[in-house]
Design a protein around this motif. Structure first.
Motif, PDB file in Angstrom:
ATOM      1  N   ALA A 201      33.222  18.935   0.210  1.00 15.66           N
ATOM      2  CA  ALA A 201      33.149  18.126   1.438  1.00 15.66           C
ATOM      3  C   ALA A 201      32.474  16.805   1.101  1.00 15.66           C
ATOM      4  O   ALA A 201      31.342  16.792   0.600  1.00 15.66           O
ATOM      5  CB  ALA A 201      32.372  18.853   2.525  1.00 15.66           C
TER       6      ALA A 201
ATOM      7  N   ARG B 284      27.297   9.336   1.212  1.00 15.99           N
ATOM      8  CA  ARG B 284      26.285   9.876   2.105  1.00 15.99           C
ATOM      9  C   ARG B 284      25.960  11.321   1.734  1.00 15.99           C
ATOM     10  O   ARG B 284      24.802  11.696   1.699  1.00 15.99           O
ATOM     11  CB  ARG B 284      26.751   9.808   3.555  1.00 15.99           C
ATOM     12  CG  ARG B 284      26.937   8.388   4.061  1.00 15.99           C
ATOM     13  CD  ARG B 284      27.270   8.350   5.533  1.00 15.99           C
ATOM     14  NE  ARG B 284      27.477   6.980   5.993  1.00 15.99           N
ATOM     15  CZ  ARG B 284      27.800   6.653   7.222  1.00 15.99           C
ATOM     16  NH1 ARG B 284      27.948   7.612   8.138  1.00 15.99           N
ATOM     17  NH2 ARG B 284      27.972   5.383   7.551  1.00 15.99           N
ATOM     18  N   ASP B 285      27.030  12.095   1.456  1.00 18.52           N
ATOM     19  CA  ASP B 285      26.802  13.518   1.188  1.00 18.52           C
ATOM     20  C   ASP B 285      28.001  14.080   0.434  1.00 18.52           C
ATOM     21  O   ASP B 285      29.146  13.805   0.797  1.00 18.52           O
ATOM     22  CB  ASP B 285      26.618  14.256   2.525  1.00 18.52           C
ATOM     23  CG  ASP B 285      26.271  15.718   2.345  1.00 18.52           C
ATOM     24  OD1 ASP B 285      27.168  16.488   1.974  1.00 18.52           O
ATOM     25  OD2 ASP B 285      25.099  16.068   2.585  1.00 18.52           O
TER      26      ASP B 285
ATOM     27  N   LYS C 189      31.274  12.965   2.426  1.00 17.87           N
ATOM     28  CA  LYS C 189      30.993  12.036   3.530  1.00 17.87           C
ATOM     29  C   LYS C 189      30.591  10.698   2.925  1.00 17.87           C
ATOM     30  O   LYS C 189      29.724  10.628   2.060  1.00 17.87           O
ATOM     31  CB  LYS C 189      29.862  12.551   4.422  1.00 17.87           C
ATOM     32  CG  LYS C 189      30.208  13.791   5.215  1.00 17.87           C
ATOM     33  CD  LYS C 189      29.053  14.202   6.119  1.00 17.87           C
ATOM     34  CE  LYS C 189      29.385  15.462   6.903  1.00 17.87           C
ATOM     35  NZ  LYS C 189      28.254  15.893   7.775  1.00 17.87           N
ATOM     36  N   THR C 190      31.229   9.637   3.390  1.00 20.58           N
ATOM     37  CA  THR C 190      30.924   8.284   2.910  1.00 20.58           C
ATOM     38  C   THR C 190      30.776   7.332   4.084  1.00 20.58           C
ATOM     39  O   THR C 190      30.937   7.724   5.251  1.00 20.58           O
ATOM     40  CB  THR C 190      32.035   7.775   1.977  1.00 20.58           C
ATOM     41  OG1 THR C 190      33.192   7.439   2.774  1.00 20.58           O
ATOM     42  CG2 THR C 190      32.418   8.795   0.933  1.00 20.58           C
TER      43      THR C 190
ATOM     44  N   GLN D 284      31.869   5.540  16.359  1.00 25.74           N
ATOM     45  CA  GLN D 284      30.927   5.945  15.328  1.00 25.74           C
ATOM     46  C   GLN D 284      30.289   4.743  14.652  1.00 25.74           C
ATOM     47  O   GLN D 284      29.096   4.735  14.352  1.00 25.74           O
ATOM     48  CB  GLN D 284      31.635   6.817  14.277  1.00 25.74           C
ATOM     49  CG  GLN D 284      31.910   8.246  14.742  1.00 25.74           C
ATOM     50  CD  GLN D 284      32.654   9.030  13.674  1.00 25.74           C
ATOM     51  OE1 GLN D 284      33.716   8.603  13.211  1.00 25.74           O
ATOM     52  NE2 GLN D 284      32.105  10.176  13.283  1.00 25.74           N
TER      53      GLN D 284
ATOM     54  N   ILE E  21      36.191  14.200  12.959  1.00 22.26           N
ATOM     55  CA  ILE E  21      35.955  15.063  11.801  1.00 22.26           C
ATOM     56  C   ILE E  21      37.266  15.787  11.493  1.00 22.26           C
ATOM     57  O   ILE E  21      37.870  16.409  12.379  1.00 22.26           O
ATOM     58  CB  ILE E  21      34.853  16.101  12.093  1.00 22.26           C
ATOM     59  CG1 ILE E  21      33.545  15.367  12.431  1.00 22.26           C
ATOM     60  CG2 ILE E  21      34.654  17.018  10.903  1.00 22.26           C
ATOM     61  CD1 ILE E  21      32.422  16.296  12.824  1.00 22.26           C
TER      62      ILE E  21
ATOM     63  N   GLY F 152      34.183   7.442   5.987  1.00 21.18           N
ATOM     64  CA  GLY F 152      34.700   8.601   6.702  1.00 21.18           C
ATOM     65  C   GLY F 152      34.325   9.903   6.021  1.00 21.18           C
ATOM     66  O   GLY F 152      33.453   9.949   5.133  1.00 21.18           O
ATOM     67  N   THR F 153      35.049  10.985   6.411  1.00 21.11           N
ATOM     68  CA  THR F 153      34.783  12.335   5.920  1.00 21.11           C
ATOM     69  C   THR F 153      36.084  12.958   5.414  1.00 21.11           C
ATOM     70  O   THR F 153      37.145  12.781   6.039  1.00 21.11           O
ATOM     71  CB  THR F 153      34.200  13.216   7.046  1.00 21.11           C
ATOM     72  OG1 THR F 153      33.005  12.612   7.525  1.00 21.11           O
ATOM     73  CG2 THR F 153      33.907  14.624   6.550  1.00 21.11           C
TER      74      THR F 153
ATOM     75  N   TYR G  42      37.970  16.379   2.663  1.00 20.86           N
ATOM     76  CA  TYR G  42      37.845  17.632   1.916  1.00 20.86           C
ATOM     77  C   TYR G  42      38.711  17.554   0.673  1.00 20.86           C
ATOM     78  O   TYR G  42      39.834  17.029   0.704  1.00 20.86           O
ATOM     79  CB  TYR G  42      38.278  18.810   2.787  1.00 20.86           C
ATOM     80  CG  TYR G  42      37.456  18.944   4.057  1.00 20.86           C
ATOM     81  CD1 TYR G  42      36.115  19.292   3.998  1.00 20.86           C
ATOM     82  CD2 TYR G  42      38.021  18.708   5.319  1.00 20.86           C
ATOM     83  CE1 TYR G  42      35.351  19.405   5.156  1.00 20.86           C
ATOM     84  CE2 TYR G  42      37.271  18.819   6.476  1.00 20.86           C
ATOM     85  CZ  TYR G  42      35.931  19.166   6.385  1.00 20.86           C
ATOM     86  OH  TYR G  42      35.184  19.277   7.531  1.00 20.86           O
TER      87      TYR G  42
ATOM     88  N   ARG H 260      22.857  14.241  -1.788  1.00 19.55           N
ATOM     89  CA  ARG H 260      22.728  13.360  -0.636  1.00 19.55           C
ATOM     90  C   ARG H 260      22.202  11.992  -1.078  1.00 19.55           C
ATOM     91  O   ARG H 260      21.374  11.896  -1.993  1.00 19.55           O
ATOM     92  CB  ARG H 260      21.746  13.922   0.402  1.00 19.55           C
ATOM     93  CG  ARG H 260      22.227  15.158   1.116  1.00 19.55           C
ATOM     94  CD  ARG H 260      21.174  15.617   2.112  1.00 19.55           C
ATOM     95  NE  ARG H 260      21.551  16.845   2.780  1.00 19.55           N
ATOM     96  CZ  ARG H 260      20.743  17.533   3.595  1.00 19.55           C
ATOM     97  NH1 ARG H 260      19.510  17.084   3.814  1.00 19.55           N
ATOM     98  NH2 ARG H 260      21.153  18.646   4.165  1.00 19.55           N
TER      99      ARG H 260
ATOM    100  N   TRP I 237      41.409  13.837   5.490  1.00 20.03           N
ATOM    101  CA  TRP I 237      40.490  12.683   5.586  1.00 20.03           C
ATOM    102  C   TRP I 237      40.505  12.139   7.004  1.00 20.03           C
ATOM    103  O   TRP I 237      41.545  12.069   7.650  1.00 20.03           O
ATOM    104  CB  TRP I 237      40.916  11.589   4.608  1.00 20.03           C
ATOM    105  CG  TRP I 237      40.021  10.379   4.671  1.00 20.03           C
ATOM    106  CD1 TRP I 237      40.237   9.241   5.383  1.00 20.03           C
ATOM    107  CD2 TRP I 237      38.770  10.223   4.025  1.00 20.03           C
ATOM    108  NE1 TRP I 237      39.182   8.372   5.200  1.00 20.03           N
ATOM    109  CE2 TRP I 237      38.257   8.934   4.374  1.00 20.03           C
ATOM    110  CE3 TRP I 237      38.019  11.038   3.167  1.00 20.03           C
ATOM    111  CZ2 TRP I 237      37.049   8.474   3.904  1.00 20.03           C
ATOM    112  CZ3 TRP I 237      36.813  10.560   2.693  1.00 20.03           C
ATOM    113  CH2 TRP I 237      36.328   9.290   3.063  1.00 20.03           C
TER     114      TRP I 237
END
Length: 735
Positions: free
Chosen positions: A245, A230-231, A247-248, A272, A200, A251-252, A254, A65, A265
């Motif tokens: 997974a 982010r994660d 996260k930036t 948001q 998502i 966006g998000t 896989y 993270r 994506w």
């Protein structure tokens, strides 16, 4: 309406908004501190490289993270035991504990909910709503007090608490509005009162079911800078159907763990982005500098709360309580008051009581609250208007003329204007006259002609009341007794007498400081705080009308001093002239913020004659910093009325007085203070051109002569006394 909207939320929610602001200010420090303490990644470092470095040190890593401060935290399992650490992105090694900061957690819970769960969140949301109302209404009130939006930054006058309250508001209001509005948005989001608006991507159903593809070789991770991370969650060990997974800030998505392919994506939606921007603005996460600025602005809330309460209490003391004051929309008579020191409100209360007793419904309010659209039942409007300085609007009438001039048409309601002033001043009732002239030019119908009250004369007020009663068709007897401020007893400790040789008996009277209460010390009321140039009101025996004298001392001097000339038949001056040490008088203090030397090291040019030397001598005595002071003093005979002549040499030796130029009017060649100015024209013009501040104290004729002399002296420089007054560099205390 705006004043009430500002006052009551502030008073009722003071404790809540204070907790909200202080905890918010404390929380604002953590984003900046976190950014300074956390090891920062290089700008060209990618998520792929970071993931490989961390996995090399912690093979069982499950998640990485990155916080908005740049701190990177890794979570892993090692032989079934969980672990976590703050990571140095340059090495992948843990460098600090990942345990949450307990102080931060405690402050966050206090700020969000007062440790009361959802009920506390609702309470704090109410506090944020009160803060928002205070910000908006306060902005409107500051603009009104300054005389319009274009004068937002104009210098203020009035009691210190009021000026401090407004000055803090000018600086902090933007931040408080931003903080309170974003807090309400976040509370609404917490309780699902706002649409989610998130995007998502659906979990992929088709994966390669392969494993072992190195994160360092994944194209998506190679193209993602750590600054946007982010994660990153790793697949569950042994589960070939699980995925990475990511996260930036964009966006998000896989990623297939067997091929490194981006399977799905979803970019951030506009909603948001708005939500995240609001989160950033409120918390400072991701904008540490902004967070600190907002935190500093939040510290203004308790200061504004304290000064606001002081202003409210002073207002209650300064204005008589008007019983049965009707709302503006239901009143048949509207009385609007323009007052600087508060005395005009007492006349308004007397008029309100008499009209109410005669069966009228009456509303009393400040002229600054002039709003004719609200006077739906009014049959008449009465303006009681004092004048400030050289014809300016008093404090409670700021902006009145601007609103009057902005009207498309004058109200079709008969108007009466009553001015309050002192005939000894050149600008006697000038503001009231300007109001009446403007109203007449706009075609406002006249109820009774413009009239004036000299020196708060109850007799003048009674006479005007009878004329008003005749216009209304009702008997109206106005019996007014001035409402005096809270008084103290001053005991004379010494006196020095002058002027006998020129038939102008004058005395420097020094009184002991009266005892002040703890509340007075805290609020600065009464004689707890005063400066040379402030006014002391002396209530003479057998009279309810006080006389005002300029103070020749400040609180730090340890005494109360005035200079008094005995006038033939003078009620108050005669009483003061007869005092002996040990005798007492009843007195009160009134601030005079318009007569101040100002801050800084700019030279002072002090000009006075006769008893006008009083406050000027007090300013010189208090000039411990050695600021350049040039005194021009006019007297009749140096052997008889050279007031403070004994102290002048010592003040010059101590550096408190730079230069003394005297003028003697009794002699072979009469010489007045304006003549002394002309004799030093070159230096006077040079001092003023270089930023000097001019302070004039004394009689009206002397002040007029000084202004004429300075007009001629300054003509070659392009400056004028009027221009200096507009800049706040020419102030007068004239009687």
């Amino acid at each position: 309406m705006i004043r009430a909207l500002h006052r009551w939320p502030g008073l009722l929610a003071l404790a809540l908004v204070t907790i909200l602001s202080l905890s918010g200010a404390a929380l604002s420090v953590f984003p900046a501190a976190g950014r300074l303490a956390a090891p920062q990644a290089q700008t060209d470092l990618t998520v792929a490289t970071l993931a490989e470095r961390i996995r090399a040190v912690y093979p069982g890593v499950e998640q990485i993270r990155r916080s908005p401060s740049g701190r990177i935290t890794a979570y892993w399992f090692d032989q079934g035991a969980p672990g976590a650490a703050v990571i140095d992105p340059a090495t992948g090694q843990g460098v600090a504990s990942a345990d949450p900061n307990q102080t931060l957690r405690w402050l966050t819970n206090l700020h969000r909910s007062l440790f009361l769960g959802d009920g506390g969140r609702i309470a704090m949301a109410a506090g944020a709503a009160a803060l928002l109302v205070l910000s908006l209404s306060g902005t409107a009130l500051v603009a009104r007090r300054a005389g319009g939006w274009r004068n937002w930054c104009a210098p203020l006058r009035g009691p210190r608490a009021g000026r401090l309250h407004v000055e803090i508001a000018r600086i902090a209001v933007t931040g408080l509005f931003l903080s309170s509005a974003t807090a309400l948005w976040m509370t609404a989001s917490t309780f699902d009162l706002l649409p989610d608006g998130g995007a998502i991507p659906a979990m992929p159903t088709e994966v390669s079911e392969g494993t072992g593809f190195a994160p360092g070789q994944m194209a998506t991770l190679q193209q993602t800078p750590v600054a946007e991370l982010r994660d990153l969650s790793f697949p569950y060990p042994g589960d070939a159907t699980d995925v990475f997974a990511l996260k930036t800030d964009r966006g998000t998505g896989y990623i297939d763990q067997g091929t490194g392919t981006l399977l799905a994506w979803a970019g951030l939606t506009g909603w948001q982005r708005v939500s995240e921007t609001i989160y950033m603005l409120h918390t400072g996460q991701g904008a540490a500098t902004l967070g600190l600025v907002l935190g500093l602005m939040a510290l203004g809330v308790p200061l504004m709360g304290a000064t606001g309460v002081m202003v409210w209490l002073a207002g209650r003391r300064g204005r008589p309580r008007i019983r049965g004051n009707q709302p503006a929309g239901r009143a048949g008579t509207i009385i609007l008051v323009g007052s600087e020191g508060g005395s005009t409100w007492g006349f308004a209360a007397t008029l309100h009581a008499a009209l109410t007793e005669a069966g009228q419904s009456v509303h009393v309010g400040p002229m600054s609250g002039f709003a004719p659209e609200r006077y739906t039942r009014a049959g008449r409007i009465i303006l009681l208007a004092a004048t400030y300085g050289d014809g300016a609007a008093p404090a409670t009438a700021k902006g009145f003329l601007d609103r009057l001039n902005a009207l498309d048409r004058a109200p079709d309601i008969p108007l009466a204007v009553l001015g309050f002033g002192d005939r000894g001043f050149p600008a006697y009732c000038a503001f009231a006259r300007e109001v009446a002239t403007t109203a007449q030019a706009q075609g406002w119908p006249e109820l009774v002609p413009l009239d004036t009250i000299d020196r708060q004369s109850p007799q003048d007020f009674t006479r005007w009341g009878r004329a008003l009663g005749e216009a209304l068709g009702i008997p109206l007897e106005l019996s007014h007794r001035p409402v005096l401020p809270k008084t103290d007893t001053l005991t004379l400790v010494s006196r020095r007498d002058y002027g006998a040789g020129v038939q102008a008996p004058t005395a420097i009277l020094r009184f002991a400081l009266p005892r002040v209460s703890l509340w007075q010390r805290l609020t600065g009321s009464g004689f707890a705080r005063f400066q040379a140039g402030d006014l002391v009101g002396v209530v003479p025996e057998a009279s309810a009308v006080p006389r005002l004298y300029s103070l020749a001392s400040g609180r730090r001097d340890g005494f109360v001093e005035i200079v008094v000339k005995k006038h033939p038949g003078g009620l108050c001056s005669g009483q003061l002239a007869a005092l002996e040490p040990g005798d007492t008088v009843t007195a009160f203090l009134r601030r005079n913020p318009g007569f101040r030397p100002g801050r800084g090291r700019a030279p002072l040019i002090l000009i006075g004659a006769g008893t006008g030397i009083g406050p000027l001598a007090g300013l010189i005595r208090g000039n411990g910093s050695g600021r350049p002071v040039h005194l021009f003093f006019g007297m009749r005979d140096p052997g008889s009325d050279f007031l403070y002549g004994e102290e002048m040499p010592g003040w010059q030796t101590e550096g408190r007085l730079t230069r003394l130029v005297s003028a003697v009017s009794r002699g072979a060649r009469p010489h007045y203070v304006q003549d002394a100015l002309r004799g030093e024209a070159t230096q006077v013009a040079e001092l003023i051109r270089d930023g000097a501040r001019v302070m004039v104290c004394g009689g009206r004729d002397m002040a007029t002569g000084v202004a004429e002399a300075l007009t001629g002296i300054l003509a070659p420089t392009g400056l004028t006394p009027s221009a200096l007054k507009a800049e706040g560099r020419y102030v007068e205390d004239v009687y």
